[in-house]
Design a protein around this motif. Sequence first.
Motif, PDB file in Angstrom:
ATOM      1  N   LEU A  68       9.423   4.109  -7.977  1.00 26.37           N
ATOM      2  CA  LEU A  68       8.579   4.196  -9.170  1.00 26.37           C
ATOM      3  C   LEU A  68       7.272   3.429  -8.991  1.00 26.37           C
ATOM      4  O   LEU A  68       6.237   3.838  -9.506  1.00 26.37           O
ATOM      5  N   LEU A  69       7.318   2.324  -8.257  1.00 24.71           N
ATOM      6  CA  LEU A  69       6.136   1.471  -8.117  1.00 24.71           C
ATOM      7  C   LEU A  69       5.383   1.657  -6.797  1.00 24.71           C
ATOM      8  O   LEU A  69       4.374   0.996  -6.563  1.00 24.71           O
ATOM      9  N   HIS A  70       5.844   2.569  -5.933  1.00 24.88           N
ATOM     10  CA  HIS A  70       5.271   2.638  -4.581  1.00 24.88           C
ATOM     11  C   HIS A  70       3.762   2.866  -4.583  1.00 24.88           C
ATOM     12  O   HIS A  70       3.068   2.407  -3.696  1.00 24.88           O
ATOM     13  N   ASP A  91      -7.508   5.118  -1.575  1.00 22.64           N
ATOM     14  CA  ASP A  91      -7.510   5.197  -0.114  1.00 22.64           C
ATOM     15  C   ASP A  91      -6.289   4.456   0.439  1.00 22.64           C
ATOM     16  O   ASP A  91      -5.412   4.024  -0.312  1.00 22.64           O
ATOM     17  N   LEU A  92      -6.233   4.330   1.763  1.00 28.62           N
ATOM     18  CA  LEU A  92      -5.073   3.681   2.387  1.00 28.62           C
ATOM     19  C   LEU A  92      -4.851   2.249   1.905  1.00 28.62           C
ATOM     20  O   LEU A  92      -3.731   1.748   1.942  1.00 28.62           O
ATOM     21  N   CYS A  93      -5.905   1.615   1.436  1.00 29.15           N
ATOM     22  CA  CYS A  93      -5.801   0.229   0.953  1.00 29.15           C
ATOM     23  C   CYS A  93      -4.914   0.119  -0.277  1.00 29.15           C
ATOM     24  O   CYS A  93      -4.584  -0.994  -0.700  1.00 29.15           O
ATOM     25  N   HIS A  94      -4.508   1.265  -0.854  1.00 34.91           N
ATOM     26  CA  HIS A  94      -3.668   1.180  -2.055  1.00 34.91           C
ATOM     27  C   HIS A  94      -2.330   0.506  -1.753  1.00 34.91           C
ATOM     28  O   HIS A  94      -1.724  -0.081  -2.641  1.00 34.91           O
ATOM     29  N   THR A  95      -1.908   0.539  -0.485  1.00 35.12           N
ATOM     30  CA  THR A  95      -0.641  -0.118  -0.148  1.00 35.12           C
ATOM     31  C   THR A  95      -0.788  -1.634  -0.213  1.00 35.12           C
ATOM     32  O   THR A  95       0.062  -2.315  -0.792  1.00 35.12           O
ATOM     33  N   GLU A  96      -1.865  -2.151   0.374  1.00 31.42           N
ATOM     34  CA  GLU A  96      -2.123  -3.599   0.311  1.00 31.42           C
ATOM     35  C   GLU A  96      -2.363  -4.049  -1.122  1.00 31.42           C
ATOM     36  O   GLU A  96      -1.819  -5.061  -1.570  1.00 31.42           O
ATOM     37  N   ALA A  97      -3.199  -3.284  -1.839  1.00 30.97           N
ATOM     38  CA  ALA A  97      -3.481  -3.624  -3.236  1.00 30.97           C
ATOM     39  C   ALA A  97      -2.185  -3.604  -4.046  1.00 30.97           C
ATOM     40  O   ALA A  97      -1.960  -4.489  -4.889  1.00 30.97           O
ATOM     41  N   GLY A  98      -1.340  -2.629  -3.772  1.00 25.82           N
ATOM     42  CA  GLY A  98      -0.072  -2.529  -4.492  1.00 25.82           C
ATOM     43  C   GLY A  98       0.839  -3.714  -4.240  1.00 25.82           C
ATOM     44  O   GLY A  98       1.480  -4.231  -5.165  1.00 25.82           O
ATOM     45  N   GLY A  99       0.907  -4.155  -2.998  1.00 29.08           N
ATOM     46  CA  GLY A  99       1.707  -5.331  -2.675  1.00 29.08           C
ATOM     47  C   GLY A  99       1.209  -6.560  -3.420  1.00 29.08           C
ATOM     48  O   GLY A  99       2.005  -7.345  -3.964  1.00 29.08           O
ATOM     49  N   GLU A 100      -0.127  -6.706  -3.457  1.00 24.21           N
ATOM     50  CA  GLU A 100      -0.715  -7.844  -4.176  1.00 24.21           C
ATOM     51  C   GLU A 100      -0.419  -7.763  -5.670  1.00 24.21           C
ATOM     52  O   GLU A 100      -0.113  -8.776  -6.303  1.00 24.21           O
ATOM     53  N   ALA A 115       7.704  -5.379  -3.207  1.00 23.49           N
ATOM     54  CA  ALA A 115       6.375  -5.447  -2.590  1.00 23.49           C
ATOM     55  C   ALA A 115       6.406  -4.872  -1.174  1.00 23.49           C
ATOM     56  O   ALA A 115       5.474  -4.176  -0.763  1.00 23.49           O
ATOM     57  N   ALA A 116       7.480  -5.127  -0.438  1.00 23.06           N
ATOM     58  CA  ALA A 116       7.598  -4.599   0.925  1.00 23.06           C
ATOM     59  C   ALA A 116       7.666  -3.072   0.915  1.00 23.06           C
ATOM     60  O   ALA A 116       7.038  -2.411   1.749  1.00 23.06           O
ATOM     61  N   ILE A 117       8.415  -2.503  -0.012  1.00 24.45           N
ATOM     62  CA  ILE A 117       8.478  -1.037  -0.121  1.00 24.45           C
ATOM     63  C   ILE A 117       7.078  -0.483  -0.372  1.00 24.45           C
ATOM     64  O   ILE A 117       6.652   0.481   0.265  1.00 24.45           O
ATOM     65  N   GLY A 142      -8.793  -0.370   9.284  1.00 22.35           N
ATOM     66  CA  GLY A 142      -9.517  -1.293   8.417  1.00 22.35           C
ATOM     67  C   GLY A 142      -8.639  -2.071   7.461  1.00 22.35           C
ATOM     68  O   GLY A 142      -9.134  -2.701   6.527  1.00 22.35           O
ATOM     69  N   LEU A 143      -7.336  -2.028   7.696  1.00 26.30           N
ATOM     70  CA  LEU A 143      -6.396  -2.776   6.863  1.00 26.30           C
ATOM     71  C   LEU A 143      -6.096  -4.109   7.524  1.00 26.30           C
ATOM     72  O   LEU A 143      -6.402  -4.322   8.697  1.00 26.30           O
ATOM     73  N   THR A 144      -5.471  -5.001   6.776  1.00 26.18           N
ATOM     74  CA  THR A 144      -5.034  -6.269   7.350  1.00 26.18           C
ATOM     75  C   THR A 144      -4.104  -5.970   8.523  1.00 26.18           C
ATOM     76  O   THR A 144      -3.163  -5.176   8.371  1.00 26.18           O
ATOM     77  N   PRO A 145      -4.351  -6.560   9.683  1.00 24.64           N
ATOM     78  CA  PRO A 145      -3.516  -6.253  10.860  1.00 24.64           C
ATOM     79  C   PRO A 145      -2.129  -6.895  10.749  1.00 24.64           C
ATOM     80  O   PRO A 145      -1.897  -7.980  11.249  1.00 24.64           O
ATOM     81  N   ARG A 146      -1.239  -6.205  10.075  1.00 25.85           N
ATOM     82  CA  ARG A 146       0.145  -6.678   9.963  1.00 25.85           C
ATOM     83  C   ARG A 146       1.084  -5.487  10.063  1.00 25.85           C
ATOM     84  O   ARG A 146       0.714  -4.360   9.741  1.00 25.85           O
ATOM     85  N   ASP A 147       2.273  -5.785  10.509  1.00 27.61           N
ATOM     86  CA  ASP A 147       3.292  -4.760  10.681  1.00 27.61           C
ATOM     87  C   ASP A 147       3.704  -4.217   9.320  1.00 27.61           C
ATOM     88  O   ASP A 147       4.165  -4.969   8.467  1.00 27.61           O
ATOM     89  N   CYS A 148       3.502  -2.939   9.113  1.00 25.36           N
ATOM     90  CA  CYS A 148       3.888  -2.278   7.863  1.00 25.36           C
ATOM     91  C   CYS A 148       4.837  -1.126   8.147  1.00 25.36           C
ATOM     92  O   CYS A 148       4.735  -0.039   7.565  1.00 25.36           O
TER      93      CYS A 148
END
Length: 161
Positions: free
Chosen positions: A49-51, A60-69, A81-83, A101-107
């Motif tokens: 529901l929150l993905h 854009d792709l940054c929605h994953t990082e923004a979503g985690g935050e 947050a991990a999901i 252009g995302l934070t270089p971390r394993d996702c």
Amino acid sequence: MREEDCIGLLRRAGCSGGVIAHCRAVRDLALAYASDPLINRDLVETGALLHDIGRGVTHDLCHTEAGGEICRSFDLDEAVAAIVERHIGAGLTADEASLLGLTPRDCMPRTLEEKIVAHADNLVKGTRVIALEERLQHAIALPRRQRKRIRRLAQEMELFR
């Protein structure tokens, strides 16, 4: 977390009705893969529901990082947050994230719950469930290794359906 609570958080984060409808469709499909007793169905439902909660900020792709935050700012469980951060395609390595252009971390999705939500999201276009072949056609511009990863994730997840 109850559906109404999740929808309230999506609205609070600025998500449109279309994003909310998509999240519900992903949730419905994800739950079809969550019947094994080893799988935390509540986590799958909440994560699905929150993905796309980050789409209240960007599409854009940054929605994953923004979503985690956003999830962390709402004091949600780190597993949720991990999901949210790991649902793109079949995941991104730190190098791939950096190149985009995302934070270089394993996702990369690691848990069954993360994998189920990523797979369900791959198979929902808008609110319509699509076949894996159609998903792969939409992903034709992706590097071959990412397309193969999507196919491998699908093969693994289909064992749970």
